[in-house]
Write an enzyme that holds these catalytic residues in place. Structure first.
Site, PDB file in Angstrom:
ATOM      1  N   GLU A  97     -36.297  -7.069  80.115  1.00 57.73           N
ATOM      2  CA  GLU A  97     -37.411  -7.294  81.035  1.00 57.73           C
ATOM      3  C   GLU A  97     -37.847  -8.762  81.051  1.00 57.73           C
ATOM      4  O   GLU A  97     -38.964  -9.108  80.640  1.00 57.73           O
ATOM      5  CB  GLU A  97     -38.585  -6.368  80.678  1.00 57.73           C
ATOM      6  N   GLU A 156     -32.849   1.802  81.271  1.00 56.77           N
ATOM      7  CA  GLU A 156     -34.097   2.260  80.648  1.00 56.77           C
ATOM      8  C   GLU A 156     -35.023   2.937  81.639  1.00 56.77           C
ATOM      9  O   GLU A 156     -35.260   2.419  82.730  1.00 56.77           O
ATOM     10  CB  GLU A 156     -34.852   1.074  80.018  1.00 56.77           C
TER      11      GLU A 156
END
Length: 492
Positions: free
Chosen positions: A251, A346
């Site tokens: 991220e 994810e």
């Protein structure tokens, strides 16, 4: 005439029993032959052409093989038809699985040896009675689902440009022992590594938590950080653990997790083309480099890197989450760069989520949606938590429900993520290819062909009511019925 009359008279006496012995008061000594035994008719059990595994939204049935007979015939049943065409194929599948965080490994290691063996076999064994998870993602250093913040080269002061203090000892209590047990069960499992942060001394403009939160990679330490990846892959290899792929940053546009590090696309491209890629090449490392590893609302990030002529050759593809955006944004990215692979790495299920709603959303968007949009894998976050949805760092996710909840040293509860992945991982094996299946309103689906010749169809009934439908293959159809919100995997 006399002889004829005598013969007729004699025959008459025999017929009425005058000479039978009973007429003279004597028991017959002639035993009649026994009646032939009654043999029951041979009944051949009806065998289904198609095996069906079902999970219902109300949890009345969870990943159970059904006894319903489903056969192909020339007669179609009522309802819509999902046509399957194996002649049209798409991407190869690497696997389905979970993120095995440091916290997941920690709670799994709190199980008794017997219970842990049972759980790991259920997850990773590839025989008929287990779900055969084939892909894992692990964190390089701590993730937000670790008990504490750490990297593999923290120093009390100054820097360590030569990485003299580098060590993966922090993983030797929990993660590495669990990984070794998993590899003993499934030696072919693929493992992706992702860092949440570089060592804190490599960062600038951090946001707290001792430098673990936020900040960016200091350009002065790009080379050292690339060597950090090399040493990590080599150290894991020395433990018998092969890292198939890495992402440079989890991220990269989220600076507010703990740990976290901000890395925009231009910085990631520079790091890859000038440092990470060349370092891997020099060290003879074949581990894939996968970029981005963030939400589907920003496909321009990987496009920026793919479009960099110097970075492009080092990059295998890009990875995505779906906390923001639309999974269908991935299809156009594939079309623009068809030689770059896509991965789904994810997605969490929240502690306040409902089983039926999470089942439907995740199967629709990930198992079906991500693979229909060219992803080679699908991973749920995360494998295991305790009853308080931990462990996690200060500021890490406190509402992430694991696929398993470890409730005691000998008890484990299976949650919705377990069943989401099981519907694919057990049947769609590494090396399978996605094949064409019709888009049908209210019945999202995806089909695969395994290397052993078996075909797998995963169907969700999102219509709002019970649906009967047909599966059509090579001019023949098989019929099935699904309750609203149910998920079924069909194998033939």
């Amino acid at each position: 005439m006399k002889n004829n009359f005598t013969n007729v008279l004699l025959a008459s006496f025999i017929t009425i029993g005058v000479f039978s012995g009973e007429a003279c008061g004597k028991k017959s000594t002639v035993t009649p032959p026994p009646a032939p035994p009654v043999t029951p008719p041979v009944v051949t059990p009806t065998k289904s052409d198609v095996a069906m595994w079902l999970t219902t939204a109300d949890q009345a049935t969870v990943f159970a093989k059904q006894n319903a007979v489903i056969n192909f015939s020339t007669t179609a049943g009522s309802g819509s038809t999902i046509g399957i065409n194996a002649a049209t194929s798409y991407q190869t599948i690497d696997g389905f699985g979970y993120c095995l965080t440091g916290g997941s490994a920690m709670v799994l290691n709190k199980l008794t040896a017997q219970k842990q063996d049972e759980v790991l076999k259920d997850l990773f064994a590839t025989d008929d009675t287990h779900i055969g998870v084939s892909y894992l993602r692990i964190s390089i250093g701590a993730s937000d689902m670790s008990a504490t913040d750490y990297t593999y080269d923290e120093v009390t002061s100054g820097t360590d440009v030569d990485l003299k203090n580098f060590s993966i000892d922090a993983e030797k209590a929990d993660l590495i022992p669990v990984l070794k047990k998993i590899l003993a069960i499934n030696p072919n499992i693929k493992i992706l590594g992702s860092p949440w942060t570089a060592p804190t001394w490599m960062k600038i403009n951090t946001l707290g938590n001792g430098g673990f939160k936020g900040g960016s990679l200091n350009t002065a330490y790009y080379d050292a950080y690339a060597r950090y990846f090399v040493k990590y892959i080599q150290a894991m290899k020395a433990e018998g653990i092969t890292i198939d792929a890495v992402t440079p940053q989890n991220e990269p546009l989220n600076a507010y997790n703990n740990p976290a590090m901000y890395m925009p696309s231009n910085e990631q491209a520079n790091f890859i083309k000038n440092n990470l890629g060349p370092q891997f090449k020099t060290a003879g490392i074949a581990t894939k480099i996968i970029v981005y590893d963030h939400n589907a609302d920003n496909t321009t990030y990987p496009v920026d890197i793919f479009s960099d002529a110097a970075a492009n050759p080092y990059v295998d593809g890009s990875a995505f989450h779906l906390y923001n955006g639309d999974i269908n944004a991935l299809g156009p990215l594939h079309d623009a760069f068809p030689n770059k692979n896509l991965y789904f790495t994810e997605q969490y299920t929240p502690s306040n989520g409902g089983f039926g709603g999470d089942l439907s959303w995740h199967v629709s968007n990930l198992i079906i949606g991500a693979t229909r949009n060219w992803c080679r894998n699908v991973l749920e976050w995360n494998l295991a938590t305790d009853t308080d949805y931990g462990p996690h760092t200060d500021g890490g996710c406190s509402t992430c429900r694991g696929a398993l909840t470890v409730t005691s040293s000998s008890a484990v509860t299976k949650n919705v993520s377990y069943y989401i992945i099981a519907h694919a991982s057990k049947f769609v094996r590494p090396g399978a290819v996605r094949i064409s299946s019709d888009n049908v309103a209210g019945l999202p689906n995806v089909a695969f062909k395994n290397t052993d010749g078996t075909t797998v169809l995963i169907v969700l009934n999102s219509s709002g009511s019970q649906q009967s439908f047909n599966i059509k293959v090579d001019g023949k159809t098989a019929s099935s019925t699904l309750a609203n919100g149910s998920v079924a995997t069909y194998v033939w």
